[in-house]
Design an enzyme around this catalytic site. Structure first.
Site, PDB file in Angstrom:
ATOM      1  N   THR A 266      33.354  48.962  10.741  1.00  9.45           N
ATOM      2  CA  THR A 266      32.791  50.033  11.753  1.00  9.45           C
ATOM      3  C   THR A 266      34.093  50.311  12.668  1.00  9.45           C
ATOM      4  OG1 THR A 266      30.835  48.564  12.091  1.00  9.45           O
ATOM      5  CG2 THR A 266      31.569  49.977  14.050  1.00  9.45           C
TER       6      THR A 266
ATOM      7  N   LYS B 162      34.989  45.443  20.305  1.00  8.78           N
ATOM      8  CA  LYS B 162      35.465  46.668  19.655  1.00  8.78           C
ATOM      9  C   LYS B 162      34.297  47.672  19.529  1.00  8.78           C
ATOM     10  CE  LYS B 162      35.557  46.431  14.895  1.00  8.78           C
ATOM     11  NZ  LYS B 162      34.514  46.984  14.383  1.00  8.78           N
TER      12      LYS B 162
ATOM     13  N   LEU C  46      36.863  46.131   6.937  1.00  6.40           N
ATOM     14  CA  LEU C  46      38.264  45.634   7.699  1.00  6.40           C
ATOM     15  C   LEU C  46      38.121  45.504   9.020  1.00  6.40           C
ATOM     16  CD1 LEU C  46      40.231  48.281   5.462  1.00  6.40           C
ATOM     17  CD2 LEU C  46      40.533  45.782   5.348  1.00  6.40           C
ATOM     18  N   PRO C  47      38.722  44.717   9.829  1.00  2.24           N
ATOM     19  CA  PRO C  47      38.398  44.168  11.232  1.00  2.24           C
ATOM     20  C   PRO C  47      38.906  45.325  12.305  1.00  2.24           C
ATOM     21  CG  PRO C  47      40.435  43.187  10.306  1.00  2.24           C
ATOM     22  CD  PRO C  47      39.968  43.786   9.311  1.00  2.24           C
TER      23      PRO C  47
ATOM     24  N   LYS D 170      25.909  53.700  13.248  1.00  2.00           N
ATOM     25  CA  LYS D 170      26.182  52.359  13.689  1.00  2.00           C
ATOM     26  C   LYS D 170      26.613  51.877  15.017  1.00  2.00           C
ATOM     27  CE  LYS D 170      27.886  48.220  12.541  1.00  2.00           C
ATOM     28  NZ  LYS D 170      26.841  47.091  12.380  1.00  2.00           N
TER      29      LYS D 170
HETATM   30  P1  NAD Z   1      36.591  39.505   9.271  1.00  2.00           P
HETATM   31  O1  NAD Z   1      37.893  39.508  10.210  1.00  2.00           O
HETATM   32  O2  NAD Z   1      36.051  38.199   8.744  1.00  2.00           O
HETATM   33  O3  NAD Z   1      37.481  39.959   7.845  1.00  2.00           O
HETATM   34  C1  NAD Z   1      38.285  41.073   7.750  1.00  2.00           C
HETATM   35  C2  NAD Z   1      39.087  40.786   6.726  1.00  2.00           C
HETATM   36  O4  NAD Z   1      39.953  41.934   6.224  1.00  2.00           O
HETATM   37  C3  NAD Z   1      39.984  39.689   6.653  1.00  2.00           C
HETATM   38  O5  NAD Z   1      39.807  38.893   5.625  1.00  2.00           O
HETATM   39  C4  NAD Z   1      41.343  40.111   6.866  1.00  2.00           C
HETATM   40  O6  NAD Z   1      42.404  39.126   6.412  1.00  2.00           O
HETATM   41  C5  NAD Z   1      41.354  41.380   6.195  1.00  2.00           C
HETATM   42  N1  NAD Z   1      42.677  42.448   6.569  1.00  2.00           N
HETATM   43  C6  NAD Z   1      43.089  42.724   7.595  1.00  2.00           C
HETATM   44  N2  NAD Z   1      43.769  43.647   7.601  1.00  2.00           N
HETATM   45  C7  NAD Z   1      43.988  43.944   6.497  1.00  2.00           C
HETATM   46  C8  NAD Z   1      44.493  45.084   5.674  1.00  2.00           C
HETATM   47  N3  NAD Z   1      45.343  45.692   6.179  1.00  2.00           N
HETATM   48  N4  NAD Z   1      44.366  45.120   4.132  1.00  2.00           N
HETATM   49  C9  NAD Z   1      43.462  44.350   3.720  1.00  2.00           C
HETATM   50  N5  NAD Z   1      42.707  43.585   4.150  1.00  2.00           N
HETATM   51  C10 NAD Z   1      43.024  43.159   5.762  1.00  2.00           C
HETATM   52  O7  NAD Z   1      35.893  40.680   9.761  1.00  2.00           O
HETATM   53  P2  NAD Z   1      34.257  40.787   9.339  1.00  2.00           P
HETATM   54  O8  NAD Z   1      33.068  40.069  10.332  1.00  2.00           O
HETATM   55  O9  NAD Z   1      34.032  40.509   7.830  1.00  2.00           O
HETATM   56  O10 NAD Z   1      33.944  42.369   9.564  1.00  2.00           O
HETATM   57  C11 NAD Z   1      34.455  43.389   8.682  1.00  2.00           C
HETATM   58  C12 NAD Z   1      34.131  44.773   9.297  1.00  2.00           C
HETATM   59  O11 NAD Z   1      32.462  44.813   9.214  1.00  2.00           O
HETATM   60  C13 NAD Z   1      34.236  45.234  10.807  1.00  2.00           C
HETATM   61  O12 NAD Z   1      34.565  46.773  10.936  1.00  2.00           O
HETATM   62  C14 NAD Z   1      33.155  44.616  11.506  1.00  2.00           C
HETATM   63  O13 NAD Z   1      33.099  45.555  12.860  1.00  2.00           O
HETATM   64  C15 NAD Z   1      31.945  45.059  10.461  1.00  2.00           C
HETATM   65  N6  NAD Z   1      30.757  44.310  10.482  1.00  2.00           N
HETATM   66  C16 NAD Z   1      30.657  42.885  10.603  1.00  2.00           C
HETATM   67  C17 NAD Z   1      29.456  42.468  10.637  1.00  2.00           C
HETATM   68  C18 NAD Z   1      29.582  40.719  10.751  1.00  2.00           C
HETATM   69  O14 NAD Z   1      28.383  40.326  11.049  1.00  2.00           O
HETATM   70  N7  NAD Z   1      30.473  40.054  10.680  1.00  2.00           N
HETATM   71  C19 NAD Z   1      28.337  43.096  10.418  1.00  2.00           C
HETATM   72  C20 NAD Z   1      28.255  44.172  10.506  1.00  2.00           C
HETATM   73  C21 NAD Z   1      29.573  45.008  10.288  1.00  2.00           C
END
Ligand code: NAD
Length: 295
Positions: free
Chosen positions: A90, A234, A63-64, A165
């Site tokens: 995270t 964040k 989740l974001p 992390k």
């Molecule tokens: P993203 O914004 O692409 O995806 C998040 C998803 O969660 C979206 O599809 C959104 O619609 C959904 N969402 C939002 N609110 C919601 C809710 N209340 N219930 C259900 N679904 C919901 O983000 P991401 O890049 O996939 O990152 C997700 C997590 O992973 C974050 O915490 C980020 O810090 C971490 N992360 C990301 C990366 C990266 O390279 N993108 C790497 C490591 C860690």
């Protein structure tokens, strides 16, 4: 049945891998289109996080934001079937501890399991997965997590994996920012950016940014590495908060955070985090891009 909540840049390829490994999945995301896309790899769609937790014994989430993570944890707590909740997001250690307490009150074992390795790692099953929470829950989820990458048990203390992390991501934020700064300096002085990357990677200045992020998303000017600036900020803010809580000086983190806050203001939260170089390019009047002369 395995549940997966949040099918974004990271969650979608992770869910896809689990389905490809033969896991039966039930998924939820408020974006209906991604739930429909997940149906193409055999996942059942659900109408809420609670509905996922009614059907799956182990529920994963990616989740974001801290708010989304807390809201999902609260909903999952009321699920009829769920026994273990694994949050791959995270969120920092304080938020993770609150989520652990919420879930424990509902009799659900919570693991905070933030990941590193980006979208490429998620697609290839090559993530580093830092895990904290009850050891027995880790043992239950371990085989599943191994389909996504390498789970490393950090501590039973809730939130410990989040601290790990944030340490990792402050390093990633620093090396990307530093690589951007030196690349702009070299190009302004007349160096070829392609040659600079080649030399950095052959020498002692190479980092993950010079080995992977610059060749993939900066030199070709695609800025599509797959991690949003808003998410990077964040994580940097969460690191600053935790260091402050510990009463520590943070000279490097403060300087790096300044550049990331400028990137957020100038490029926007949805921009790819490799856009950090654009902030420095604009100030210098140069572009770190295509090869400029034949060799
Ligand atoms: P993203 O914004 O692409 O995806 C998040 C998803 O969660 C979206 O599809 C959104 O619609 C959904 N969402 C939002 N609110 C919601 C809710 N209340 N219930 C259900 N679904 C919901 O983000 P991401 O890049 O996939 O990152 C997700 C997590 O992973 C974050 O915490 C980020 O810090 C971490 N992360 C990301 C990366 C990266 O390279 N993108 C790497 C490591 C860690």
């Amino acid at each position: 049945m395995i549940g997966f909540i949040g099918l974004g840049n990271m969650g979608f390829p992770m869910a896809n891998r689990l389905a490809a490994a033969g896991r039966e999945l039930v998924v939820y995301d408020p974006r209906v289109e991604v739930v429909q896309q997940a149906a193409a790899f055999g996942a059942h769609g659900a109408s809420s996080s609670r509905a996922v937790a009614d059907r799956a014994e182990i529920v994963l989430a990616s989740l974001p934001s801290l708010q989304a993570s807390a809201a999902v944890a609260a909903e999952v707590t009321n699920g009829a079937k769920v026994a273990v909740f694994v949050d791959l997001s995270t969120v920092g250690s304080a938020a993770a501890q609150r989520n652990h307490a919420t879930l424990a009150a509902g009799g659900i074992a919570a693991l905070d399991a933030p990941v590193s390795g980006g979208v490429g790692g998620a697609q290839q099953g090559g993530l580093a997965i830092m895990v904290s929470g009850p050891r027995a829950a880790f043992d239950t989820a371990k085989a599943l997590l191994e389909e996504l990458g390498r789970p490393i048990f950090v501590d039973e203390k809730p939130g410990a994996a989040q601290t790990m992390k944030l340490v990792n991501n402050l390093m990633a934020a620093t090396t990307l920012a530093a690589t951007a700064e030196v690349m702009v300096m070299g190009v302004k002085a007349g160096l070829d950016p392609q040659v600079m990357i080649e030399v950095l990677n052959a020498g002692s200045g190479g980092t993950h940014a010079s080995r992977d992020k610059f060749p993939k998303a900066v030199l070709p000017r695609t800025f599509d590495y797959g991690f949003a600036t808003g998410l990077m900020v964040k994580d940097v803010r969460l690191y600053l908060d935790e260091a402050q809580t510990l009463g520590l000086p943070r000279p490097i983190a403060d300087a790096v955070a300044g550049l990331w806050e400028s990137t957020l203001r100038e490029q926007g939260p949805e921009s790819d985090f490799t856009s950090v170089v654009k902030v420095l390019e604009e100030a210098a009047g140069v572009t770190v891009g295509a090869i400029r002369r034949s060799r």
